[in-house]
Design a protein around this motif. Structure first.
Motif, mmCIF file in Angstrom:
data_model
loop_
_atom_site.group_PDB
_atom_site.id
_atom_site.type_symbol
_atom_site.label_atom_id
_atom_site.label_comp_id
_atom_site.label_asym_id
_atom_site.label_seq_id
_atom_site.Cartn_x
_atom_site.Cartn_y
_atom_site.Cartn_z
ATOM 1 N N GLU A 36 0.626 -1.235 -0.158
ATOM 2 C CA GLU A 36 -0.125 -0.054 -0.011
ATOM 3 C C GLU A 36 1.043 1.044 0.458
ATOM 4 O O GLU A 36 0.760 2.358 -0.646
ATOM 5 N N LYS A 37 1.862 1.387 0.917
ATOM 6 C CA LYS A 37 2.866 2.420 0.744
ATOM 7 C C LYS A 37 3.961 2.909 -0.668
ATOM 8 O O LYS A 37 3.187 4.159 -1.449
ATOM 9 N N LYS A 40 1.087 3.921 -2.817
ATOM 10 C CA LYS A 40 0.958 5.604 -2.492
ATOM 11 C C LYS A 40 1.919 6.986 -3.264
ATOM 12 O O LYS A 40 1.696 7.987 -3.773
ATOM 13 N N GLU A 41 2.827 5.724 -2.747
ATOM 14 C CA GLU A 41 4.313 7.022 -4.211
ATOM 15 C C GLU A 41 4.052 6.871 -5.265
ATOM 16 O O GLU A 41 4.225 7.847 -5.698
ATOM 17 N N SER A 55 -4.516 5.711 -4.506
ATOM 18 C CA SER A 55 -2.697 4.043 -4.305
ATOM 19 C C SER A 55 -4.198 3.048 -4.816
ATOM 20 O O SER A 55 -3.722 2.076 -5.373
#
Length: 132
Positions: A36-37, A40-41, A55
């Motif tokens: 998920e991170k 997001k990026e 995301s």
């Protein structure tokens, strides 16, 4: 009435694939179970180019692109016909098809840049530069 997110434009998708092809992003996606991170990026990088996607939208788009890519790969492996007419096949192959082959993600980045840069540009002179 909410009709869902708008379709991805060709320029947006090209930008998305260029971001996905980044070695750092690929490394994070490969090394992460919960990514998920990372998405997001990817979403933030898209926003920097003026494209607003969450995301989740990015994650779903990757899933769909991978499914389409694998389907074409499987069909071409069965038929022996490697020519695909899918517009994004070469970019996807550069990111996902060349793992373990010589060149790896370096060639993916080069191919993705070539989608943006005019074809025929000679990059060989970059190797001739002597720094320091």
């Amino acid at each position: 009435i909410f009709s869902g997110p708008a379709a991805w434009s060709a320029v947006e998708l090209q930008t998305f694939l260029a971001i996905l092809g980044d070695g750092v992003i690929q490394g994070e996606l490969e090394g992460s179970i919960r990514n998920e991170k990372v998405f997001k990026e990817v979403s933030q990088r898209l926003a920097a180019h003026g494209f607003e996607r969450t995301s989740d939208q990015c994650r779903v788009k990757v899933k769909k692109l991978k499914m389409q890519y694998r389907k074409i790969k499987d069909e071409s492996n069965r038929s022996g016909n490697s020519g695909s007419t899918w517009k994004w096949f070469d970019a996807m192959d550069a990111i996902y098809g060349r793992r373990g082959r010589e060149g790896g993600l370096g060639s993916a980045a080069a191919l993705l840049e070539s989608l943006v840069e005019p074809v025929g540009k000679d990059f060989s002179t970059i190797n001739d530069l002597h720094l320091g």
